[in-house]
Scaffold this motif. Sequence first.
Motif, PDB file in Angstrom:
ATOM      1  N   GLU A 157       0.813  -1.211   0.000  1.00 18.13           N
ATOM      2  CA  GLU A 157       0.000   0.000   0.000  1.00 18.13           C
ATOM      3  C   GLU A 157       0.851   1.267   0.000  1.00 18.13           C
ATOM      4  N   ALA A 158       0.248   2.331  -0.545  1.00 10.85           N
ATOM      5  CA  ALA A 158       0.820   3.668  -0.455  1.00 10.85           C
ATOM      6  C   ALA A 158      -0.314   4.673  -0.607  1.00 10.85           C
ATOM      7  N   PRO A 159      -0.260   5.782   0.133  1.00 13.92           N
ATOM      8  CA  PRO A 159      -1.298   6.807  -0.013  1.00 13.92           C
ATOM      9  C   PRO A 159      -1.159   7.505  -1.354  1.00 13.92           C
ATOM     10  N   THR A 160      -2.284   7.835  -1.978  1.00 22.61           N
ATOM     11  CA  THR A 160      -2.220   8.479  -3.295  1.00 22.61           C
ATOM     12  C   THR A 160      -3.017   9.777  -3.383  1.00 22.61           C
ATOM     13  N   SER A 161      -4.014   9.974  -2.518  1.00 24.00           N
ATOM     14  CA  SER A 161      -4.793  11.218  -2.595  1.00 24.00           C
ATOM     15  C   SER A 161      -4.005  12.368  -1.983  1.00 24.00           C
ATOM     16  N   ASP A 162      -4.272  13.573  -2.449  1.00 23.72           N
ATOM     17  CA  ASP A 162      -3.588  14.745  -1.892  1.00 23.72           C
ATOM     18  C   ASP A 162      -3.910  14.920  -0.410  1.00 23.72           C
ATOM     19  N   ILE A 163      -5.106  14.528  -0.010  1.00 21.24           N
ATOM     20  CA  ILE A 163      -5.489  14.618   1.411  1.00 21.24           C
ATOM     21  C   ILE A 163      -4.579  13.729   2.249  1.00 21.24           C
ATOM     22  N   LYS A 164      -4.400  12.489   1.805  1.00 22.23           N
ATOM     23  CA  LYS A 164      -3.554  11.551   2.539  1.00 22.23           C
ATOM     24  C   LYS A 164      -2.082  11.968   2.490  1.00 22.23           C
ATOM     25  N   LEU A 165      -1.628  12.423   1.336  1.00 22.85           N
ATOM     26  CA  LEU A 165      -0.228  12.837   1.226  1.00 22.85           C
ATOM     27  C   LEU A 165       0.073  13.996   2.174  1.00 22.85           C
ATOM     28  N   LYS A 166      -0.866  14.925   2.287  1.00 25.04           N
ATOM     29  CA  LYS A 166      -0.692  16.041   3.219  1.00 25.04           C
ATOM     30  C   LYS A 166      -0.617  15.537   4.651  1.00 25.04           C
ATOM     31  N   ALA A 167      -1.471  14.553   4.977  1.00 25.26           N
ATOM     32  CA  ALA A 167      -1.487  14.004   6.337  1.00 25.26           C
ATOM     33  C   ALA A 167      -0.162  13.328   6.679  1.00 25.26           C
ATOM     34  N   TYR A 168       0.469  12.692   5.698  1.00 24.31           N
ATOM     35  CA  TYR A 168       1.740  12.000   5.915  1.00 24.31           C
ATOM     36  C   TYR A 168       2.959  12.891   5.673  1.00 24.31           C
ATOM     37  N   GLY A 169       2.727  14.086   5.167  1.00 25.01           N
ATOM     38  CA  GLY A 169       3.850  14.965   4.866  1.00 25.01           C
ATOM     39  C   GLY A 169       4.666  14.499   3.678  1.00 25.01           C
ATOM     40  N   LEU A 170       4.006  13.918   2.675  1.00 18.93           N
ATOM     41  CA  LEU A 170       4.669  13.395   1.487  1.00 18.93           C
ATOM     42  C   LEU A 170       4.253  14.181   0.250  1.00 18.93           C
ATOM     43  N   THR A 171       5.118  14.167  -0.759  1.00 17.41           N
ATOM     44  CA  THR A 171       4.764  14.717  -2.062  1.00 17.41           C
ATOM     45  C   THR A 171       4.394  13.572  -2.989  1.00 17.41           C
ATOM     46  N   ARG A 172       3.828  13.922  -4.120  1.00 18.63           N
ATOM     47  CA  ARG A 172       3.515  12.892  -5.108  1.00 18.63           C
ATOM     48  C   ARG A 172       4.784  12.180  -5.579  1.00 18.63           C
ATOM     49  N   ASP A 173       5.838  12.934  -5.766  1.00 20.91           N
ATOM     50  CA  ASP A 173       7.105  12.326  -6.193  1.00 20.91           C
ATOM     51  C   ASP A 173       7.652  11.375  -5.135  1.00 20.91           C
ATOM     52  N   ASP A 174       7.493  11.755  -3.846  1.00 18.83           N
ATOM     53  CA  ASP A 174       7.940  10.884  -2.754  1.00 18.83           C
ATOM     54  C   ASP A 174       7.261   9.524  -2.836  1.00 18.83           C
ATOM     55  N   VAL A 175       5.947   9.544  -2.951  1.00 20.23           N
ATOM     56  CA  VAL A 175       5.201   8.287  -2.905  1.00 20.23           C
ATOM     57  C   VAL A 175       5.422   7.481  -4.179  1.00 20.23           C
ATOM     58  N   LEU A 176       5.557   8.154  -5.288  1.00 21.42           N
ATOM     59  CA  LEU A 176       5.830   7.451  -6.534  1.00 21.42           C
ATOM     60  C   LEU A 176       7.165   6.701  -6.444  1.00 21.42           C
ATOM     61  N   ARG A 177       8.158   7.363  -5.891  1.00 19.03           N
ATOM     62  CA  ARG A 177       9.474   6.741  -5.737  1.00 19.03           C
ATOM     63  C   ARG A 177       9.399   5.550  -4.785  1.00 19.03           C
ATOM     64  N   ARG A 178       8.656   5.698  -3.698  1.00 17.79           N
ATOM     65  CA  ARG A 178       8.517   4.588  -2.735  1.00 17.79           C
ATOM     66  C   ARG A 178       7.861   3.367  -3.380  1.00 17.79           C
ATOM     67  N   VAL A 179       6.825   3.619  -4.148  1.00 17.55           N
ATOM     68  CA  VAL A 179       6.100   2.508  -4.771  1.00 17.55           C
ATOM     69  C   VAL A 179       7.004   1.770  -5.757  1.00 17.55           C
ATOM     70  N   VAL A 180       7.698   2.494  -6.596  1.00 15.90           N
ATOM     71  CA  VAL A 180       8.583   1.872  -7.574  1.00 15.90           C
ATOM     72  C   VAL A 180       9.675   1.063  -6.882  1.00 15.90           C
ATOM     73  N   ASP A 181      10.262   1.627  -5.841  1.00 15.10           N
ATOM     74  CA  ASP A 181      11.326   0.917  -5.110  1.00 15.10           C
ATOM     75  C   ASP A 181      10.797  -0.355  -4.457  1.00 15.10           C
ATOM     76  N   ALA A 182       9.648  -0.243  -3.774  1.00 13.89           N
ATOM     77  CA  ALA A 182       9.088  -1.398  -3.064  1.00 13.89           C
ATOM     78  C   ALA A 182       8.710  -2.516  -4.031  1.00 13.89           C
ATOM     79  N   MET A 183       8.086  -2.167  -5.143  1.00 18.64           N
ATOM     80  CA  MET A 183       7.687  -3.177  -6.118  1.00 18.64           C
ATOM     81  C   MET A 183       8.910  -3.851  -6.736  1.00 18.64           C
ATOM     82  N   SER A 184       9.952  -3.063  -6.961  1.00 23.96           N
ATOM     83  CA  SER A 184      11.177  -3.632  -7.538  1.00 23.96           C
ATOM     84  C   SER A 184      11.819  -4.634  -6.579  1.00 23.96           C
ATOM     85  N   ILE A 185      11.871  -4.268  -5.286  1.00 26.19           N
ATOM     86  CA  ILE A 185      12.458  -5.162  -4.288  1.00 26.19           C
ATOM     87  C   ILE A 185      11.640  -6.451  -4.168  1.00 26.19           C
ATOM     88  N   ALA A 186      10.314  -6.290  -4.144  1.00 19.45           N
ATOM     89  CA  ALA A 186       9.451  -7.469  -4.050  1.00 19.45           C
ATOM     90  C   ALA A 186       9.651  -8.394  -5.240  1.00 19.45           C
TER      91      ALA A 186
END
Length: 398
Positions: free
Chosen positions: A118-147
Motif C-alpha cells: 500500500e501507499a497513499p495516493t490522494s492529496d489529502i492523505k499525502l498532506k497528512a503524511y507529509g509526502l509529495t507525489r514524487d515521494d510516494v511514486l518513488r517509494r512505490v517503484v522501489d518497493a515493487m522492484s524489491i518485491a
Amino acid sequence: MNYSADKIWVSELNARPEIRAVFPRTTIRFYDTTLRDGEQTVGVVLSPQQKLEIARKLDELGVSRIEAGFPRVSPEDAEAIQLMQKAKLKAELWGFSRALKADVEELVRLDLRASVVEAPTSDIKLKAYGLTRDDVLRRVVDAMSIAKQNGITTAFFAVDGTRTDLDFLKKIYLAALEAGTTEIVVVDTIGACGPEAVEFLVREVCAWVGASTPLHFHGHNDFGMATACAVAAVRAGAGWIQGTINGMGERAGNADICEIALALRCLYDVPVALDLTKVREASEVVSKSSGYTLDAWKPLVGENLFVRESGAVAAQFHIPEAIEPYSAELVNAHRSIVLGKKSGLDSIDLKCMELGLTVLPEQRAPILAEVKKRSIAKRGLLTDEELRSIVKEIRLNP
C-alpha cells in the motif's frame, strides 16, 4: 455448491437482458482481509491461535486468498502467519505491506510469497503524511522492484484511490506495474463513493491497466453501500473483491464478502467462489473471537432471518418463497416459528405441531390469548416450556 433456481426466489426484473448483460459470466473470487483490516475494528485483538482458527473457517468457506496480517508492525501477526503456513490451507496466504523496504524485507524473512503493498495516493492523505507525489511514486517503484527481485507477487493498493486525482492515479498504477506489481487494487478507503462512481472508476482503471491485469475492489461501508459498490465494481470489470466476514472493520466496517457473494449469485447469476452454506459457521467464529454480537436482522447470518413470529407471515410458512427471497438451505439455516405478541392462530398450530402437542380446535384461541398476554408482560418471546405450560393449563381449565 448448489445454487439451483428452485432455491432462489428473487424478482424476475433482475433477469432483464439490459441488467444481466453487463455482468460477467466468469467466476468472481474473494480476498479476505478479516485478519488484518477486520482486526482494525475498535477494541478487537485476535491472538495468533484465533487467527489460525478463523483462517481455517475462511478456507472451508472457499475464500481464494487470505490476508494473514501486517507482519512488519506486529510480531503476533508474524507468528500467526507462520502458524497458517504450517496449516497447509488451500487458500493463498497474502501479507500486507507498506511501500517501504523494511516491510518488504519482513515478507522475505517469513517466506511469504504474495502481498498487498500500500501507499497513499490522494492529496489529502499525502498532506497528512507529509509526502509529495514524487515521494510516494518513488517509494512505490522501489518497493515493487524489491518485491519482484525476491520473487514476491504483489498487488498495488492505492490508499484513498477514490479521492485521488485521476491523472496521478493512472500514473502511479502504471508505474507500479512497470516496476513489477502484477495486480491492481481500486481502494475506497473512506467509503466515499457511491456505486455509480465506483463503476466509473473501475472501468477507467481497467482501461488503463488492460484486461490481462487482475483488478480488485476494496470498499468500506460508511454510507451503507459497500455491497452495492462491490456489485458495481464487478459490473465494471473487477474480478476480485476484498472484504471481511461480517463486514467488520474501522468506522462502519469493510464490505462483507458473503453479502456480496449472495447478491452476485442470486440477483445477477454471477458465479462466485464461495460456499455460502459455510458462512454462518465462519461468522460465528469471527464474532466470538472478536467479542462482538451481530444484529439479529443482518443479511445471511442474522439469527432472525428465517424465524417467524408474525401470525400473518406464519400463515404462509408452508410456502417459503412467499416470505423469503432465497432458501434457508443456501446458507445452512433452520426455519422456525416462535411465539410472542404478534403471533396468530397459524403460529399456534405450527408450534404445537413442532412440539408434538395435540390441541383441540376450541383451545386454539384461548392459547393464543394467553401467549399474547404473557409475551406483553415479559416484553419478549415465549419459550417452548412456557407454551407447554399454557397448553396444559387450558386443557385442565377449558
